[in-house]
Design an enzyme around this catalytic site. Sequence first.
Site, PDB file in Angstrom:
ATOM      1  N   LYS A  70      -9.414  -5.639  16.195  1.00  0.00           N
ATOM      2  CA  LYS A  70      -9.374  -6.582  15.340  1.00  0.00           C
ATOM      3  C   LYS A  70      -8.539  -7.860  15.504  1.00  0.00           C
ATOM      4  CE  LYS A  70     -12.090  -3.880  11.966  1.00  0.00           C
ATOM      5  NZ  LYS A  70     -12.301  -3.608  10.357  1.00  0.00           N
ATOM      6  N   ASP A 106     -16.005  -7.763   6.976  1.00  0.00           N
ATOM      7  CA  ASP A 106     -15.214  -6.940   6.256  1.00  0.00           C
ATOM      8  C   ASP A 106     -14.825  -7.529   4.714  1.00  0.00           C
ATOM      9  OD1 ASP A 106     -15.417  -4.835   7.995  1.00  0.00           O
ATOM     10  OD2 ASP A 106     -13.581  -5.563   8.864  1.00  0.00           O
ATOM     11  N   GLY A 129      -1.326   0.457   4.260  1.00  0.00           N
ATOM     12  CA  GLY A 129      -1.830  -0.156   5.290  1.00  0.00           C
ATOM     13  C   GLY A 129      -1.552  -1.682   5.490  1.00  0.00           C
ATOM     14  N   SER A 130      -1.502  -2.237   6.777  1.00  0.00           N
ATOM     15  CA  SER A 130      -1.142  -3.335   6.598  1.00  0.00           C
ATOM     16  C   SER A 130      -1.821  -4.166   8.207  1.00  0.00           C
ATOM     17  CB  SER A 130       0.547  -3.704   7.221  1.00  0.00           C
ATOM     18  OG  SER A 130       0.828  -2.831   8.317  1.00  0.00           O
ATOM     19  N   GLY A 131      -2.592  -3.465   8.391  1.00  0.00           N
ATOM     20  CA  GLY A 131      -3.451  -4.036   9.827  1.00  0.00           C
ATOM     21  C   GLY A 131      -4.683  -4.759   9.559  1.00  0.00           C
ATOM     22  N   GLY A 132      -5.448  -4.899  10.661  1.00  0.00           N
ATOM     23  CA  GLY A 132      -6.694  -5.883  10.360  1.00  0.00           C
ATOM     24  C   GLY A 132      -7.579  -5.762   9.191  1.00  0.00           C
ATOM     25  N   MET A 133      -7.808  -4.404   9.071  1.00  0.00           N
ATOM     26  CA  MET A 133      -8.671  -4.104   7.875  1.00  0.00           C
ATOM     27  C   MET A 133      -7.999  -4.376   6.596  1.00  0.00           C
ATOM     28  SD  MET A 133     -11.811  -3.330   6.851  1.00  0.00           S
ATOM     29  CE  MET A 133     -12.790  -2.676   5.487  1.00  0.00           C
TER      30      MET A 133
END
Length: 289
Positions: A70, A106, A129-133
Amino acid sequence: MKPPIGRDTRLCMSLSARPGNAGSRLHNRLYELLELDYVYKSFSTTDLPAAIGGIRALGIRGCAISMPFKEAVIPMLDGLEGSARAIDSVNTIVNDDGVLTGYNTDFVAVRDLLASRAIDPATPFLLRGSGGMAKAVVAALRDLGFAHGTIVARNREAGQGLADLYGYGWREDLPDTGAAMLINVTPLGMEGPQCDSLAFPQDMVATCDVAFDVVALPAETPFIRAADAQGKSVISGAEVIVMQAVEQFVLYTGIRPDPAAIVEAAAFAHGPALAERIKAVIGASSGAV
């Protein structure tokens, strides 16, 4: 009747580390219901630049982007739509005559799902969490006015950066106590090596009011099962994947399916239980189904 596949058929696709069948089933069912000359196929790749080049060269109309691509895909695109630029994360590519634009559906899906539950924006949340989503979820929370939240992420740079951007707290590990809304945006509970992992301890699940897991495979993760068993309000990743896929469908075809078609496609792709949840979401956001 849907036209047979031929030289004029438009191809849409997805790129993911772990391709599934649900997206293909949902998109292709909508094409069938609306009699559109499109076909959808999921793929994986170990060569992202070549895959994106193929989208451009072959005239593939659209591509869904999932973990872990992403953010990595952004430099390969010609432009970003507003939400994707603000979030710095892409989950959808639209190809207009060789010009590739990144979008983030999203964000739209998460915002609509949270709004459909009528959760008080004063509700404190704890998000892993800390990613794209995670970027899309946190942006949706801020857009809806949620002011009290903590991002839990071991990656200090990504986690604290995301928290600071939207005015939330950050910590490296889970605290001793939970929050009224727990949100998992990690692979914990996903099909594979971490399928039995519970995203939050049982005592936190017991004291929360809302459990939100973005993991879509399986639709009922250990976290969602634990929350459901205790009568909590739950939002599943399967709901997110349906709602964001509908927004992708609109971007690819220029047509918004009617609610009945969305519910039927959701039932075809994910089963009747999820279709009932989607029906409730559409009713809350549109006023009728």
